[in-house]
Design a protein around this motif. Structure first.
Motif, PDB file in Angstrom:
ATOM      1  N   GLY A   1       0.781  -1.226   0.000  1.00 55.46           N
ATOM      2  CA  GLY A   1       0.000   0.000   0.000  1.00 55.46           C
ATOM      3  C   GLY A   1       0.812   1.273   0.000  1.00 55.46           C
ATOM      4  N   ASN A   2       2.097   1.149  -0.335  1.00 53.03           N
ATOM      5  CA  ASN A   2       2.969   2.320  -0.288  1.00 53.03           C
ATOM      6  C   ASN A   2       3.851   2.347  -1.529  1.00 53.03           C
ATOM      7  N   LEU A   3       4.131   3.537  -2.026  1.00 49.39           N
ATOM      8  CA  LEU A   3       4.997   3.688  -3.182  1.00 49.39           C
ATOM      9  C   LEU A   3       5.894   4.895  -2.970  1.00 49.39           C
ATOM     10  N   LYS A   4       7.172   4.662  -2.939  1.00 49.53           N
ATOM     11  CA  LYS A   4       8.144   5.742  -2.828  1.00 49.53           C
ATOM     12  C   LYS A   4       8.642   6.049  -4.235  1.00 49.53           C
ATOM     13  N   TRP A   5       8.458   7.305  -4.666  1.00 48.76           N
ATOM     14  CA  TRP A   5       8.826   7.609  -6.045  1.00 48.76           C
ATOM     15  C   TRP A   5       9.424   9.000  -6.176  1.00 48.76           C
ATOM     16  N   ALA A   6      10.076   9.216  -7.321  1.00 45.90           N
ATOM     17  CA  ALA A   6      10.733  10.490  -7.593  1.00 45.90           C
ATOM     18  C   ALA A   6      10.617  10.789  -9.079  1.00 45.90           C
ATOM     19  N   VAL A   7      10.898  12.024  -9.447  1.00 42.66           N
ATOM     20  CA  VAL A   7      10.930  12.410 -10.860  1.00 42.66           C
ATOM     21  C   VAL A   7      12.361  12.781 -11.222  1.00 42.66           C
ATOM     22  N   ALA A   8      12.707  12.603 -12.502  1.00 40.34           N
ATOM     23  CA  ALA A   8      14.079  12.879 -12.935  1.00 40.34           C
ATOM     24  C   ALA A   8      14.075  13.509 -14.318  1.00 40.34           C
ATOM     25  N   GLY A   9      15.072  14.328 -14.568  1.00 39.78           N
ATOM     26  CA  GLY A   9      15.248  14.987 -15.854  1.00 39.78           C
ATOM     27  C   GLY A   9      16.415  15.939 -15.756  1.00 39.78           C
ATOM     28  N   ARG A  10      16.594  16.767 -16.749  1.00 38.57           N
ATOM     29  CA  ARG A  10      17.783  17.630 -16.757  1.00 38.57           C
ATOM     30  C   ARG A  10      17.520  19.046 -16.243  1.00 38.57           C
ATOM     31  N   ASN A  11      16.237  19.417 -16.070  1.00 45.47           N
ATOM     32  CA  ASN A  11      15.919  20.786 -15.673  1.00 45.47           C
ATOM     33  C   ASN A  11      15.082  20.777 -14.397  1.00 45.47           C
ATOM     34  N   ARG A  12      15.686  21.176 -13.294  1.00 45.64           N
ATOM     35  CA  ARG A  12      15.002  21.133 -12.005  1.00 45.64           C
ATOM     36  C   ARG A  12      13.761  22.018 -11.985  1.00 45.64           C
ATOM     37  N   THR A  13      13.850  23.203 -12.586  1.00 44.54           N
ATOM     38  CA  THR A  13      12.713  24.124 -12.571  1.00 44.54           C
ATOM     39  C   THR A  13      11.498  23.515 -13.263  1.00 44.54           C
ATOM     40  N   LYS A  14      11.731  22.882 -14.423  1.00 44.93           N
ATOM     41  CA  LYS A  14      10.625  22.249 -15.149  1.00 44.93           C
ATOM     42  C   LYS A  14      10.044  21.076 -14.366  1.00 44.93           C
ATOM     43  N   LEU A  15      10.913  20.314 -13.709  1.00 47.42           N
ATOM     44  CA  LEU A  15      10.447  19.182 -12.915  1.00 47.42           C
ATOM     45  C   LEU A  15       9.607  19.653 -11.733  1.00 47.42           C
ATOM     46  N   GLU A  16      10.040  20.716 -11.086  1.00 50.56           N
ATOM     47  CA  GLU A  16       9.270  21.269  -9.972  1.00 50.56           C
ATOM     48  C   GLU A  16       7.894  21.728 -10.444  1.00 50.56           C
ATOM     49  N   LYS A  17       7.854  22.311 -11.645  1.00 50.47           N
ATOM     50  CA  LYS A  17       6.591  22.781 -12.200  1.00 50.47           C
ATOM     51  C   LYS A  17       5.643  21.615 -12.471  1.00 50.47           C
TER      52      LYS A  17
ATOM     53  N   LYS B   1      -3.622  17.227  -4.345  1.00 45.82           N
ATOM     54  CA  LYS B   1      -2.684  16.587  -3.423  1.00 45.82           C
ATOM     55  C   LYS B   1      -1.486  17.509  -3.194  1.00 45.82           C
ATOM     56  N   PRO B   2      -1.674  18.558  -2.395  1.00 43.94           N
ATOM     57  CA  PRO B   2      -0.584  19.514  -2.184  1.00 43.94           C
ATOM     58  C   PRO B   2       0.652  18.879  -1.556  1.00 43.94           C
ATOM     59  N   GLU B   3       0.475  17.723  -0.902  1.00 45.15           N
ATOM     60  CA  GLU B   3       1.611  17.068  -0.251  1.00 45.15           C
ATOM     61  C   GLU B   3       2.659  16.577  -1.246  1.00 45.15           C
ATOM     62  N   LEU B   4       2.279  16.448  -2.514  1.00 41.79           N
ATOM     63  CA  LEU B   4       3.235  15.982  -3.517  1.00 41.79           C
ATOM     64  C   LEU B   4       4.436  16.908  -3.609  1.00 41.79           C
ATOM     65  N   LYS B   5       4.206  18.193  -3.424  1.00 45.33           N
ATOM     66  CA  LYS B   5       5.295  19.167  -3.569  1.00 45.33           C
ATOM     67  C   LYS B   5       6.409  18.956  -2.560  1.00 45.33           C
ATOM     68  N   SER B   6       6.097  18.348  -1.424  1.00 50.74           N
ATOM     69  CA  SER B   6       7.129  18.082  -0.424  1.00 50.74           C
ATOM     70  C   SER B   6       7.552  16.613  -0.382  1.00 50.74           C
ATOM     71  N   GLU B   7       6.693  15.723  -0.872  1.00 53.57           N
ATOM     72  CA  GLU B   7       6.975  14.293  -0.771  1.00 53.57           C
ATOM     73  C   GLU B   7       7.738  13.726  -1.962  1.00 53.57           C
TER      74      GLU B   7
ATOM     75  N   VAL C   1       5.584  18.665 -10.935  1.00 57.67           N
ATOM     76  CA  VAL C   1       5.095  18.146  -9.657  1.00 57.67           C
ATOM     77  C   VAL C   1       4.022  19.080  -9.093  1.00 57.67           C
ATOM     78  N   GLU C   2       4.267  20.389  -9.189  1.00 54.27           N
ATOM     79  CA  GLU C   2       3.281  21.363  -8.709  1.00 54.27           C
ATOM     80  C   GLU C   2       1.973  21.248  -9.493  1.00 54.27           C
ATOM     81  N   GLN C   3       2.086  21.043 -10.798  1.00 56.41           N
ATOM     82  CA  GLN C   3       0.902  20.887 -11.646  1.00 56.41           C
ATOM     83  C   GLN C   3       0.115  19.638 -11.254  1.00 56.41           C
ATOM     84  N   ALA C   4       0.825  18.541 -11.001  1.00 57.35           N
ATOM     85  CA  ALA C   4       0.159  17.303 -10.578  1.00 57.35           C
ATOM     86  C   ALA C   4      -0.522  17.490  -9.229  1.00 57.35           C
ATOM     87  N   ALA C   5       0.139  18.198  -8.334  1.00 57.84           N
ATOM     88  CA  ALA C   5      -0.435  18.448  -7.007  1.00 57.84           C
ATOM     89  C   ALA C   5      -1.752  19.210  -7.125  1.00 57.84           C
ATOM     90  N   GLY C   6      -1.795  20.180  -8.046  1.00 57.50           N
ATOM     91  CA  GLY C   6      -3.018  20.940  -8.244  1.00 57.50           C
ATOM     92  C   GLY C   6      -4.104  20.140  -8.926  1.00 57.50           C
TER      93      GLY C   6
END
Length: 448
Positions: A89-105, A116-122, A107-112
């Motif tokens: 019942g648990n999944l530890k995951w991360a995102v990867a790519g070459r541009n941190r700013t785009k990746l943060e965006k 699930k605002p917790e995605l931005k910190s988890e 994750v923020e988009q998915a959270a919205g």
């Protein structure tokens, strides 16, 4: 393991490899994949059947590589949506790519989008670039599975890396998006539902747009351009395998014409030009040669609509096949995808409203010999008709298929092939419950 989705013709050129613990291959864009490995310590008698689990040195069940790309953003949302289906019942995951700013965006988009605002910190962010092999190796070492939205072409990888992957306990599973899980798993589903020996299947694909219309992101268009330009290399590559023809059980399947009216679809149809036929054939070869199962012949077709669509198809096809032969022509095709495809491809891709209204249907028509009948005598005496249907193919169904393939690997490692290697979806998931998993998430399999 690695799971890939080809939206074009399978070709050549892996860019990066790290096979001591885990593997990612990357080349032409717009291929989705999952990559994972089992450590040598977990293998017993050459078998890679230990559970795929995290550790202090490998903290993530899944890393999404290329998460900021057009398809990657929807894969991120699908992983977030289904995280509770991970091991225990648990999944530890991360995102990867070459541009941190785009990746943060992303994750923020998915959270919205998912509230699930917790995605931005988890959700952690890893930096990895296909031009930097060391960064790929570092990313792979932290993941049990890498969902790659940036690479590869599986036939060259099977030829060049299957033995290494098997030795290291690495699973590389290609074509795990819309190309080609519905077709490849659909063939296996149809075979399993038939009471007897199924000998041949024809599939008929139709895609429908909603009231907002629809289109495909031009990454797929570019894959087709490069793939067709490299078609000679692909033919040469296939010869290197030295495969013997698969045995034909029962009556040999009859191939349809280049353009024909399909009574099954009530519209004109053409042979399907994507990767499905080659993927299904590779699966059937594996099932026959490794598991001694009777191979199924396969023909794939796609509906193109009425007369007006045929004229557009002929014009666009002739233009495409001429221009793709020359570098200036390829540049024109890539610069103006909407013009040369009559708006079917665009640089912006579909909107969310367009995706919500779109869907696909695969009808499978199978023939074979019923229980007690001898396939070596007479014509097939049994038929079956099945359906695989689902939401918009490229950016809704593809993430669903990819993520469920990854979750199947995490949760059902005992049902995978006994050793690592380069595999198709059908070869990997034939003995798993992936059909049940897909049914629960909107890609539905049924007997008609």
């Amino acid at each position: 393991m690695t799971l890939f989705n080809e939206h074009g013709v399978e070709g050549v050129s892996p860019l990066a490899t790290e096979v001591s613990r885990s593997t990612v291959r990357c080349s032409l864009r717009f291929s989705q994949s999952v990559s994972s490995s089992v450590s040598p310590d977990d293998q017993q008698l050459g078998s890679a059947m230990a559970a795929f689990s995290t550790s202090s040195s490998r903290p993530y069940h899944i890393v999404i590589f290329g998460a900021s790309g057009f398809t990657g953003q929807f894969v991120v949302e699908e992983v977030a949506r289904t995280a509770s289906e991970g091991p225990k019942g648990n999944l530890k995951w991360a995102v990867a790519g070459r541009n941190r700013t785009k990746l943060e965006k992303v994750v923020e988009q998915a959270a919205g989008a998912l509230s699930k605002p917790e995605l931005k910190s988890e959700v952690d962010i890893l930096i990895a670039d296909v031009g930097d092999p060391d960064s790929l190796a570092a990313m792979c070492k932290q993941a049990v599975i890498v969902l790659s939205c940036v690479g590869p072409f599986l036939e060259s990888m099977q030829l060049n890396y299957h033995d290494q992957a098997a030795e290291k306990g690495v699973y590389i599973v290609g074509s795990c998006g819309f190309d080609s899980i519905p077709a490849d798993i659909g063939v296996i589903y149809t075979r399993d539902q038939f009471k007897g020996t199924l000998t041949s299947i024809e599939s008929f694909l139709t895609a429908s747009a909603g009231p907002e219309g629809g289109c495909i992101h031009d990454g797929t268009w570019q894959s087709a351009i490069y793939g067709l330009a490299d078609s000679d290399k692909l033919r040469s590559l296939r010869k290197k395998f030295g495969h013997k023809p698969l045995p034909v059980v029962g009556t040999k399947i009859k191939r349809r014409g280049t353009l024909f009216y399909s009574n099954e679809l009530q519209q004109y149809a053409i042979p399907f030009m994507g990767s499905d036929p080659s993927v299904v054939k590779r699966t059937q070869r594996y099932l026959n040669e490794e598991l001694n199962e009777s191979p199924v012949q396969y023909g794939a077709y796609v509906g193109v609509g009425g007369i007006s669509n045929i004229f557009k198809l002929v014009f666009a096809g002739l233009m495409f096949f001429f221009l793709v032969k020359f570098s200036f022509g390829r540049n024109l095709l890539m610069k103006f995808p909407e013009f040369f495809s009559f708006g079917f491809f665009s640089k912006e891709g579909p909107t969310r409203k367009q995706m919500e209204g779109a869907s696909f249907r695969f009808i499978f028509l199978g023939e074979g010999y019923t229980e007690g009948s001898d396939p070596s005598e007479g014509k097939p005496n049994g038929k079956i008709r099945t359906l695989v249907k689902g939401p918009e193919a490229g950016y809704v169904a593809t993430p669903i298929a990819m993520v469920q393939a990854a979750l199947t690997m995490l949760n059902e490692s005992d049902s995978l092939p006994k050793t690592g290697g380069v595999y198709t979806p059908g070869a990997t998931f034939a003995k798993t419950t992936i059909v049940d998993r897909l049914n629960k998430h909107g890609i539905q399999f049924s007997v008609l």
